[in-house]
Design a protein around this motif. Sequence first.
Motif: not given
Length: 409
Positions: A87-90, A112-113, A126-127, A407-408
């Motif tokens: 979720a942070e990466a997104h 999240a994925i 994102v990877t 907040c992740f």
Amino acid sequence: MRPQWPWDADPESYWGAIEHAVGEYGAVDSPVAVLELSALRHNLADLRARAGGVPIRVASKSLRVRSVIEQIVAVDGFAGVLAYDVAEAHWLATAGEITDVLVGYPSPNPRAIAALVADPVAAARVTLLVDSVEQLGLIGRAIAGAAGGVRIAIDLDASYKTPLLGHIGVRRSPVRTEAQAVELARTILGCERMTLVGVMSYEAQVAGVGNEVPGKRLRNSIIGDMQRRSMTELIERRGAVVAAIRDIADLEFVNAGGTGSIEATALDPSITDIAAGSGFFGGHLFDNYAHFKPAPAMSFALSVARVPTRGMVTCLGGGWIASGPPGADRLPLPVWPPGLGYVTREAAGEVQTPLQGAQARRLTVGDRIWLRHTKSGELSEHVNAVLVVDGDTVVGELPTYRGEGKCFL
């Protein structure tokens, strides 16, 4: 001889300037976090020099201030982000100008994925990281029915194993050998809507273990020898694994290392970028290395809330404990005024932190005490904003992840 920087040679001037800046800024409630720009510039230059031309990927876990991450990535010599959560990466990949984010840990979060893959911009930037067929199954189920695909990287175990000491390093991936890596790579290549684009490995036993701890000469010698042997073994093994995967897949990147291993990791011809996080803000845990000394770019102040007895003051807050094995080295380090230390039976408390020492006799309610955090991420999790100080002036105020309502983990 190492140059004498102001935070080393003249701490009174360095911390005094920060205190002056915050005081002139106006009424500021504690705790207050500060990012000092001359120290940050020093750390950027030092990290880049140590990398010897290899791009540095910014480990977001250790910063957790999006605007700072974005500005570092834009500097020559730094490229991409190593995130810690999907979720942070997104969010990072769609909230600003960051276009390359590797999630540095496998995710068990299907929602999240699914959200990532449903967003074509994020999915292209994102990877995701995997080290098992089971993780591929979870990803596959999460994206079932989605129109888009997902970028995948393999996490390679970088720990060191010896007959006498056994496993040395963090417990990460079960993928260690060339055969194991190729088998997983072939499985990924056979998965619908999954594209293998990278490899990652983290030599924590070199990147995260100090080799110049004061008063520990024998320990330092043993650690240094272990780290040299570990890197020799790893460079050979990682090179063979990467070459074997490249025979069957077009890899875009091979990420490795961390703040404490940059020079050693840069010698590996198989890698394309090196991760670094704690080296930017300079937590005090990284003072204990022989080959580099980060500047204390990030610090925070607690205010005295009461004076329980002569020679002791009690501050509001302060229990910002770093991850890792519990111990005194995971506590924030009081640095100014000098000579203050914890009360053994209380240490750093969630709501109050008593400190003692001769200087405590000169302090009263409302006075600030400056501390350095241990690593990096734990500081940003406890404040909504960071004051940016240049010289003796506050020049800005930046929200942390928390300040942006995120907040992740």
